[in-house]
Scaffold this active site. Structure first.
Site, PDB file in Angstrom:
ATOM      1  N   GLU A  25       0.846  -1.188   0.000  1.00  0.00           N
ATOM      2  CA  GLU A  25       0.000   0.000   0.000  1.00  0.00           C
ATOM      3  C   GLU A  25       0.882   1.238   0.000  1.00  0.00           C
ATOM      4  O   GLU A  25       2.034   1.193   0.403  1.00  0.00           O
ATOM      5  CB  GLU A  25      -0.892   0.037   1.249  1.00  0.00           C
ATOM      6  CG  GLU A  25      -2.012  -0.960   1.243  1.00  0.00           C
ATOM      7  CD  GLU A  25      -3.041  -0.694   2.332  1.00  0.00           C
ATOM      8  OE1 GLU A  25      -3.037   0.397   2.947  1.00  0.00           O
ATOM      9  OE2 GLU A  25      -3.872  -1.586   2.560  1.00  0.00           O
ATOM     10  N   HIS A  71      -4.982   6.438  -0.187  1.00  0.00           N
ATOM     11  CA  HIS A  71      -4.156   5.253   0.019  1.00  0.00           C
ATOM     12  C   HIS A  71      -4.647   4.158  -0.911  1.00  0.00           C
ATOM     13  O   HIS A  71      -5.753   4.232  -1.440  1.00  0.00           O
ATOM     14  CB  HIS A  71      -4.134   4.808   1.483  1.00  0.00           C
ATOM     15  CG  HIS A  71      -5.365   4.116   1.948  1.00  0.00           C
ATOM     16  ND1 HIS A  71      -6.520   4.791   2.280  1.00  0.00           N
ATOM     17  CD2 HIS A  71      -5.623   2.799   2.135  1.00  0.00           C
ATOM     18  CE1 HIS A  71      -7.437   3.916   2.665  1.00  0.00           C
ATOM     19  NE2 HIS A  71      -6.915   2.694   2.578  1.00  0.00           N
ATOM     20  N   HIS A  73      -5.393   0.103  -2.031  1.00  0.00           N
ATOM     21  CA  HIS A  73      -5.775  -1.251  -1.625  1.00  0.00           C
ATOM     22  C   HIS A  73      -5.318  -2.178  -2.746  1.00  0.00           C
ATOM     23  O   HIS A  73      -5.993  -2.293  -3.772  1.00  0.00           O
ATOM     24  CB  HIS A  73      -7.292  -1.366  -1.439  1.00  0.00           C
ATOM     25  CG  HIS A  73      -7.797  -0.859  -0.143  1.00  0.00           C
ATOM     26  ND1 HIS A  73      -9.114  -1.002   0.226  1.00  0.00           N
ATOM     27  CD2 HIS A  73      -7.186  -0.208   0.886  1.00  0.00           C
ATOM     28  CE1 HIS A  73      -9.295  -0.463   1.421  1.00  0.00           C
ATOM     29  NE2 HIS A  73      -8.139   0.031   1.833  1.00  0.00           N
ATOM     30  N   ASP A  84      -9.262   1.835   8.200  1.00  0.00           N
ATOM     31  CA  ASP A  84      -9.553   3.052   7.431  1.00  0.00           C
ATOM     32  C   ASP A  84     -10.581   3.912   8.152  1.00  0.00           C
ATOM     33  O   ASP A  84     -10.452   5.142   8.210  1.00  0.00           O
ATOM     34  CB  ASP A  84     -10.085   2.713   6.036  1.00  0.00           C
ATOM     35  CG  ASP A  84      -9.079   2.014   5.157  1.00  0.00           C
ATOM     36  OD1 ASP A  84      -7.858   2.133   5.408  1.00  0.00           O
ATOM     37  OD2 ASP A  84      -9.510   1.331   4.202  1.00  0.00           O
TER      38      ASP A  84
END
Length: 123
Positions: A25, A71, A73, A84
């Site tokens: 990530e 961000h 995934h 999250d």
């Protein structure tokens, strides 16, 4: 702060960061200028792995207009995880999840409470 959208160039950069970080990530904080999310901050000390990424808010430059976060995934799942949902309220009002395979539409925006929200892409 009223956000009108995100710059297309920044969204393209976020998708590229996801692709280049895969299978790990990446995480970044997003800033706005005049109501447009236009820049990202990759903070020193960010920890990234295949299951999560962690940023240190203390490393954010002073005086920035934080709008939210972005961000990736790597799994491609465009839903917030429990982690999250804990992170979003601290990051800001607009939180993007970028998913594999990192194409133009492989992203979603979520409010601080984890609910999906619309975010216009501005050319």
């Amino acid at each position: 702060m009223t956000i009108r959208g995100i710059k297309k160039e920044l969204l393209s950069l976020l998708l590229e960061l996801g692709k280049n970080s895969h299978p790990n990530e990446f995480a970044a904080l997003l800033t706005e200028d005049d109501g447009v999310i236009s820049e990202l901050n990759l903070l020193p000390g960010t920890i990234a792995g295949s299951a999560s990424a962690q940023v240190f808010f203390d490393m954010m430059p002073l005086g920035t207009h934080r709008a939210g976060s972005a961000h990736s995934h790597p799994s491609g799942v465009l839903r917030p995880s429990d982690a999250d949902l804990n992170f979003f309220p601290r990051a800001g009002r607009y939180n993007l999840i970028i998913g594999a395979p990192y194409r133009e539409n492989d992203w979603k925006c979520f409010a601080a409470d984890g609910e999906p929200c619309e975010l216009a892409v501005i050319a």
